[in-house]
Design an enzyme around this catalytic site. Structure first.
Site, PDB file in Angstrom:
ATOM      1  N   CYS A   1      54.343 -42.253  62.624  1.00 37.24           N
ATOM      2  CA  CYS A   1      54.119 -43.408  63.495  1.00 37.24           C
ATOM      3  C   CYS A   1      52.641 -43.771  63.587  1.00 37.24           C
ATOM      4  O   CYS A   1      52.300 -44.918  63.899  1.00 37.24           O
ATOM      5  CB  CYS A   1      54.689 -43.150  64.884  1.00 37.24           C
TER       6      CYS A   1
ATOM      7  N   THR B   1      50.592 -30.528  67.425  1.00 44.34           N
ATOM      8  CA  THR B   1      51.160 -29.691  66.369  1.00 44.34           C
ATOM      9  C   THR B   1      52.237 -30.386  65.550  1.00 44.34           C
ATOM     10  O   THR B   1      52.620 -29.885  64.498  1.00 44.34           O
ATOM     11  CB  THR B   1      51.763 -28.414  66.985  1.00 44.34           C
TER      12      THR B   1
END
Length: 443
Positions: free
Chosen positions: A50, A115
């Protein structure tokens, strides 16, 4: 050969542009293959999330590699090449390696140290591997980057502290209750911040969650999307009796949760703790409710202090990770330099063993009466002589890998011993109409 990273990210393009240049999940495989078939590209991995679309490639030349990658992106998304150029960062050589290490360890993310990108890099690499668009270089480099990121996260606290308000809200609840997976949560509002808070609650193991909103249909849509409950705003006083955590984020100009409302339900709650976190501006929860027994209220200023402190901790951890990147780049370069030596050593050994085999054939013809035991002894000793003779040349060849003129000297080495090392990229080089038989040079 040259490493190239072409990146479209949150620094180079706004979200409206990034949406236009994101590969759909089911298109990544074919995109990798299409790019691999492009002139100049020898290996490639495509990453699309994204917040970024990136192409990592090994190319025969920098300028042609960059051109064909940008042309590929333009063609893939129906844009002009100039449009793609204006929204891309291009890194080459050591800078490309550095970029991959930073991205994989979360140093280049919108949220420092997150992460999720590590898993996305891993998946992108595995997909490319499955389509055979990676080779010697990327099979090593991406594994190195993934290992580096795992180690960075394990040895520092870069991902341990909340740096977004919605995440901090949930972390604050954990500080009060310890575990929150057995708690009931209420979210007031159905906007973006509410959804982020909802996702963080779900991610922390909370399963009993209810959404209330003035527009019931919005609460319903959000609840159905994430498989939680919803109620009309009129149910708020009743819901406050049983919940443990309240996160409120509406655009109301008036208080949604008032002192009076909380006073009226305080006796029904049996003094169970109620944590209310107000992330709305203006505030949804009336101030000073801390005077009511076992009720605790926090607003965005409280959270901001936590977020700022956590961000400082992450920045310190990021600095630790950054200090280790030059060592990783050096290790990669040392490994790459050895790539030019390995086929040379292999060719030298193969020639030596061919000589040994020819010698044994000659001995067999001239001494046909040798027993099998005698033949084995002679073969063993001739191999031993060859290995002793090769020891110093092989040592010298390995040392040449770190020389600034290693390519030229390895060519001379091959000439002296009359050998020709095989090139791992021979087939692809022929496709690109390149000269064959060169020693690879990586930047």
């Amino acid at each position: 050969m040259h490493l190239i990273a072409v990146s479209i990210n949150h620094r180079t393009a706004d979200v409206a542009l990034r949406e236009k240049v994101a590969f759909k999940d089911d298109a990544i495989r074919s995109a990798n293959v299409d790019l691999y078939e492009t002139k100049s590209i020898l290996e490639n991995v495509i990453l699309s999330t994204c917040n970024r679309t990136e192409v990592y490639a090994v190319a025969d030349q920098i300028h042609t590699g960059r051109y064909y990658i940008q042309r590929f992106l333009a063609r893939s998304f129906g844009l002009d090449v100039e449009d793609i150029k204006n929204m891309t960062e291009v890194k080459v050589g050591d800078e490309a390696v550095k970029h991959l290490l930073q991205v994989t360890s979360g140093l280049d993310s919108v949220v420092l140290g997150e992460t999720q990108i590590l898993g996305q890099i891993r998946n992108a690499f595995f997909l490319a591997q499955e389509e055979d668009t990676t080779g010697t270089i990327f099979n090593h480099l991406f594994k190195q980057a993934i290992t580096f990121a795992k180690k960075a996260h394990n040895e520092t606290d870069i991902a341990d502290n909340a740096v977004s308000v919605s995440y901090a809200a949930v972390e604050l609840s954990k500080k009060v209750f310890g575990k929150v997976n057995n708690k009931q949560a209420l979210i007031i509002g159905a906007g973006d911040m509410s959804e982020l808070s909802l996702l963080n609650l779900i991610g922390s193991g909370v399963t009993d969650i209810t959404i209330v909103n003035r527009t019931l249909s919005k609460a319903q849509d959000l609840a159905m999307k994430h498989h939680v409950k919803f109620e009309p705003m009129e149910s708020l006083p009743r819901l406050l009796v049983d919940v443990d955590i309240v996160i409120s984020s509406t655009s109301s100009e008036n208080y949604i949760v008032t002192n009076e409302m909380l006073q009226s339900i305080s006796t029904e709650r049996k003094h169970d703790s109620l944590v209310m976190i107000d992330i709305a501006v203006p505030r949804d929860i009336e101030p000073n409710i801390d005077t009511i027994h076992d009720m605790f209220s926090y607003d965005v200023d409280d959270l901001k202090g936590l977020v700022d402190a956590n961000l400082r901790e992450r920045q310190l951890a990021a600095e630790q990770i950054i200090q280790n990147i030059p060592n990783e780049i050096e290790a990669h370069n040392e490994w790459v330099n050895m790539l030019g030596v390995v086929p040379v050593i292999r060719a030298l050994r193969e020639k030596a063993m061919s000589i040994q085999e020819d010698t044994m054939d000659s001995i067999d013809r001239k001494l046909p009466g040798l027993s099998e035991r005698e033949r084995k002894i002679i073969s063993k000793h001739t191999k031993s002589i060859i290995n002793q003779m090769l020891k110093d040349p092989i040592k010298q060849a390995k040392e040449l890998s770190s020389d600034k003129k290693s390519n030229e000297k390895l060519e001379l080495f091959q000439s002296i011993f009359d050998i020709e090392a095989e090139n791992a990229y021979e087939a692809k080089k022929q496709k690109n109409n390149m000269k064959t038989g060169q020693i690879l040079s990586f930047e």
